[in-house]
Design a protein around this motif. Structure first.
Motif, PDB file in Angstrom:
ATOM      1  N   ASP A   1     -43.740 -16.661 -92.777  1.00  0.00           N
ATOM      2  CA  ASP A   1     -44.646 -16.126 -93.791  1.00  0.00           C
ATOM      3  C   ASP A   1     -44.037 -16.368 -95.169  1.00  0.00           C
ATOM      4  OD1 ASP A   1     -46.704 -14.907 -95.077  1.00  0.00           O
ATOM      5  OD2 ASP A   1     -46.397 -12.908 -94.223  1.00  0.00           O
TER       6      ASP A   1
ATOM      7  N   TRP B   1     -44.395 -18.367 -99.168  1.00  0.00           N
ATOM      8  CA  TRP B   1     -45.379 -18.785-100.165  1.00  0.00           C
ATOM      9  C   TRP B   1     -44.874 -19.943-101.029  1.00  0.00           C
ATOM     10  CZ3 TRP B   1     -44.159 -18.186-105.392  1.00  0.00           C
ATOM     11  CH2 TRP B   1     -43.106 -17.317-105.688  1.00  0.00           C
TER      12      TRP B   1
ATOM     13  N   ASN C   1     -49.839 -21.540 -99.233  1.00  0.00           N
ATOM     14  CA  ASN C   1     -50.453 -20.278 -98.820  1.00  0.00           C
ATOM     15  C   ASN C   1     -49.544 -19.569 -97.819  1.00  0.00           C
ATOM     16  OD1 ASN C   1     -51.478 -22.669 -97.196  1.00  0.00           O
ATOM     17  ND2 ASN C   1     -52.016 -20.975 -95.810  1.00  0.00           N
TER      18      ASN C   1
ATOM     19  N   SER D   1     -54.113 -16.096 -97.873  1.00  0.00           N
ATOM     20  CA  SER D   1     -53.576 -16.679 -96.639  1.00  0.00           C
ATOM     21  C   SER D   1     -54.588 -17.559 -95.914  1.00  0.00           C
ATOM     22  CB  SER D   1     -53.109 -15.552 -95.702  1.00  0.00           C
ATOM     23  OG  SER D   1     -54.202 -14.712 -95.341  1.00  0.00           O
TER      24      SER D   1
END
Length: 293
Positions: free
Chosen positions: A69, A71, A122, A225
């Motif tokens: 996760d 960015w 994303n 996301s």
């Protein structure tokens, strides 16, 4: 300052704080760099690349623990990426992108220095960055803010180069030229720091569009996301103003891998040599980090 330099983008950034070039990349270039980016994203999400921006943490240093996760991916020029890095050498050192940087910083390309090339992507869960200026902390007094805004505004320039549709960057036009008003000061300093501010606009980029902007314009980012984002995020410095840029650049650890970086593109060789001099000047010094959070 060299004579007869183009100054369209310099003047636009001086006025508004940003300058957009539509269709900067050809469709063929977009396809090539997107394919290269997809490979790097897959590599990073699998935990094979440690230099990532983990969701929930805005500014360096980012935690070393791995999470898919993320960015952002840092160090696209880092030689430890091996062949995955090579397509980005061409992009970062192309004549057409250096021409814009030269226009903005009002120097020919020999006066430019290599800084950073990263990627914004994303995350797997929604995330938003706080309102900020890249080189000025939000808690400064109005007097300190006014003084720091005047400090070397053309020491460097940064860009977002979209490889997918990108509506993530939010800016307050012309805010790089003045201290914050009461609303801006409150909303860039409160517990939220993501609220709507009067006058804000969203910068909409299509694949191949590029925006250059002053790093001290008030800005933030939103990360959805569910929408694929692949945007190259980089910067260049003016060789005569390296001290102003040193903390913001060297905080990303570029000095560690620079001795192993041996590009073959003539422009990149030149850019690298300038950064090497800056890194040596600050060798062994702990410059800290520009922002916290």
């Amino acid at each position: 300052m060299p004579h007869n330099l183009a100054h369209f983008h310099h003047d636009q950034i001086a006025k508004d704080g940003f300058s957009i070039v539509r269709n900067f990349l050809t469709p063929e270039e977009v396809a090539r760099y997107r394919k290269a980016s997809e490979e790097v994203v897959e590599y990073a999400r699998e935990g094979k690349w440690p230099h990532v921006r983990t969701r929930g943490k805005q500014f360096p240093p980012w935690p070393k623990n791995f999470s898919p996760d993320i960015w952002g991916i840092s160090g696209l020029l880092n030689p430890d990426l091996g062949e995955l890095s090579l397509p980005f050498h061409e992009c970062y050192s192309s004549e057409k992108i250096l021409a814009i940087a030269s226009d903005i910083l009002q120097t020919d390309k020999n006066g430019l220095t290599m800084e950073l090339l990263n990627m914004l992507i994303n995350p797997l869960t929604n995330f938003g960055l706080d309102w900020h200026r890249d080189y000025i902390k939000p808690e400064v007094t109005p007097e300190e803010e006014a003084e720091q805004l005047l400090l070397d505004p053309y020491a460097g320039t940064q860009f977002n180069l979209a490889l997918t549709d990108d509506s993530c960057l939010i800016v307050i036009p012309a805010s790089h030229n003045r201290i914050r008003n009461a609303e801006e000061r409150e909303k860039t300093s409160n517990d939220d720091r993501k609220e709507y501010i009067e006058g804000q606009i969203t910068v909409h980029l299509h694949p191949g569009d590029i925006v250059f902007y002053n790093s001290n314009i008030l800005h933030r980012g939103t990360y959805n996301s569910e929408i694929v984002r692949m945007t190259l995020h980089g910067s260049y410095g003016h060789v005569d103003h390296g001290k102003t840029r040193a903390k913001g650049v060297l905080q990303f650890g570029v000095a560690e891998w620079l001795p192993r970086f041996h590009p073959t593109e003539p422009n990149l060789i030149q850019l690298r040599s300038k950064l090497e001099k800056l890194a040596k000047e600050f060798e062994g010094q702990d410059l800290g980090f520009a922002l916290e959070g």
